[in-house]
Motif scaffolding. Structure first.
Motif, mmCIF file in Angstrom:
data_model
loop_
_atom_site.group_PDB
_atom_site.id
_atom_site.type_symbol
_atom_site.label_atom_id
_atom_site.label_comp_id
_atom_site.label_asym_id
_atom_site.label_seq_id
_atom_site.Cartn_x
_atom_site.Cartn_y
_atom_site.Cartn_z
ATOM 1 N N ASP A 96 67.065 71.123 11.843
ATOM 2 C CA ASP A 96 68.373 71.756 11.763
ATOM 3 C C ASP A 96 68.196 73.256 12.030
ATOM 4 O OD1 ASP A 96 71.309 71.328 10.311
ATOM 5 O OD2 ASP A 96 70.459 73.338 10.039
ATOM 6 N N PHE A 103 70.325 67.376 7.970
ATOM 7 C CA PHE A 103 70.158 67.139 9.408
ATOM 8 C C PHE A 103 68.741 67.567 9.792
ATOM 9 C CE2 PHE A 103 70.666 68.158 13.957
ATOM 10 C CZ PHE A 103 71.259 66.991 14.387
ATOM 11 N N PRO A 186 81.721 63.883 5.991
ATOM 12 C CA PRO A 186 81.058 65.070 6.549
ATOM 13 C C PRO A 186 79.579 64.877 6.905
ATOM 14 C CG PRO A 186 82.378 65.669 4.610
ATOM 15 C CD PRO A 186 82.409 64.173 4.713
ATOM 16 N N TRP A 187 78.782 64.219 6.042
ATOM 17 C CA TRP A 187 77.372 63.989 6.400
ATOM 18 C C TRP A 187 77.269 63.269 7.746
ATOM 19 C CZ3 TRP A 187 75.256 61.761 1.099
ATOM 20 C CH2 TRP A 187 74.783 62.826 0.302
ATOM 21 N N HIS A 189 79.595 62.997 10.203
ATOM 22 C CA HIS A 189 80.092 63.793 11.341
ATOM 23 C C HIS A 189 79.000 64.717 11.849
ATOM 24 C CE1 HIS A 189 84.741 63.429 11.094
ATOM 25 N NE2 HIS A 189 84.157 62.290 10.852
ATOM 26 N N LYS A 190 78.331 65.381 10.912
ATOM 27 C CA LYS A 190 77.278 66.325 11.308
ATOM 28 C C LYS A 190 76.118 65.584 11.989
ATOM 29 C CE LYS A 190 74.199 69.890 9.548
ATOM 30 N NZ LYS A 190 73.844 70.761 8.431
ATOM 31 N N GLY A 194 75.502 65.523 15.951
ATOM 32 C CA GLY A 194 74.294 66.241 16.369
ATOM 33 C C GLY A 194 73.299 65.375 17.124
#
Ligand SMILES: N[C@@H](CCC(=O)N[C@@H](CS)C(=O)NCC(=O)O)C(=O)O
Length: 283
Positions: A96, A103, A186-187, A189-190, A194
């Motif tokens: 990340d 991530f 959210p976890w 989506h990221k 990515g």
């Protein structure tokens, strides 16, 4: 494929072993632990059932190995237990950009990344679906026709998506506090953005709720345990999204909401015996 022994130690009459190996899937060195129960020593050529445990964010193989409390019952049931790492690691492996915990390193999300710079090594989907089952079957006294899969949080997401996609490989399925709908939290989506890019249609292959909606089916019934005091429950986990999809599709899901339990290994170790028995009965 050569395995390098990191450690081996007698436990409950069996052995807890940790290995390193060069992974063709990730192009890195990967580490995993394996508990081989005493039944493996009863005669040459023993072929035992086995369970993969996929860990969550920030983990290596060591978290569940140290805190999962699975060895006593695996020794009783004759169940081999394999715990891999959660991402590739080492020189040249991208992380990340801000060093966030959700991530990159320790957060591979069990996908084959398509986006630079992650595509080079982040291929945990192939590692868990193909390379590790073949490697374990070649080196340990396991029956490749009797493999199950479970996991926690991000690892629960991995277990559900792999179990739904490869029911012929993973004959039994369960999860602890899984991310069930990464496309809606959210976890997810990221991570999916990515690793896979922003085309959300491509995320559906890595979203357990979407997989059930799209017709994928597990080999059998699914068990999920979820702590009601889990601080990630409402925003990141949302197990009822999966329960609704399963109910609509006729997938046999037992979702147990456990009052007072949080997201930690105190929760996981409390219900580990139930999951081991769930798998042993089906393998
Ligand atoms: N806020 C936590 C989030 C990560 C977390 O809770 N990880 C869970 C899996 S999602 C875990 O198993 N952590 C390691 C442990 O408890 O041993 C952190 O930054 O470490």
């Amino acid at each position: 494929m050569t395995l390098e022994t990191v450690s081996t130690s007698k436990a409950h009459g069996g052995t807890l072993e940790v290995y390193k190996h060069a992974s063709a899937a990730t192009g890195t060195e990967m580490t995993f632990s394996v508990f081989v129960p005493p039944q493996a020593q009863v005669g040459e050529g023993a072929k035992l059932p086995m369970l993969f445990y996929l860990s969550g964010l920030t983990c290596t193989h060591a978290n569940v190995t140290d805190k999962g409390e699975y060895r006593r019952l695996c020794a009783e049931l004759g169940l081999v237990f394999v715990a891999p790492d959660t991402s590739p690691r080492g020189e040249g492996v991208a992380d990340d950009p801000a060093g966030a915990y959700d991530f990159g390193l320790g957060a591979g999300f069990y996908v084959n990344a398509t986006q630079a710079p992650f595509a080079a090594h982040y291929r945990m989907w192939d590692y868990i679906a193909q390379e590790l089952p073949a490697l374990v079957a070649a080196h340990f006294p396991v029956d490749p026709a009797r493999m199950g899969i479970t996991g926690h949080s991000m690892g629960g997401h991995g277990a559900l998506t792999l179990g739904l996609t490869f029911p012929e490989t993973f004959k039994s399925l369960s999860a602890f506090a899984p991310i069930v709908a990464p496309g809606q939290v959210p976890w997810g989506h990221k991570a999916l953005g990515g690793y896979l890019g922003e085309d959300k249609a491509l995320w559906r292959a890595h979203d357990a709720t979407a997989l059930v909606e799209d017709g994928k089916r597990p080999a059998g019934a699914i068990l999920i345990d979820q702590g009601e005091a889990d601080s990630f429950l409402a925003e990141q986990l949302r197990p009822h999204l999966f329960a609704q999809a399963c109910e609509k599709a006729g997938v046999d899901l037992t979702l147990r909401m456990q009052p007072g339990y949080d997201h930690s290994y105190n929760f996981i170790s409390t219900f580990m015996d139930d999951h081991l028995r769930w798998h042993a009965e089906r393998l």
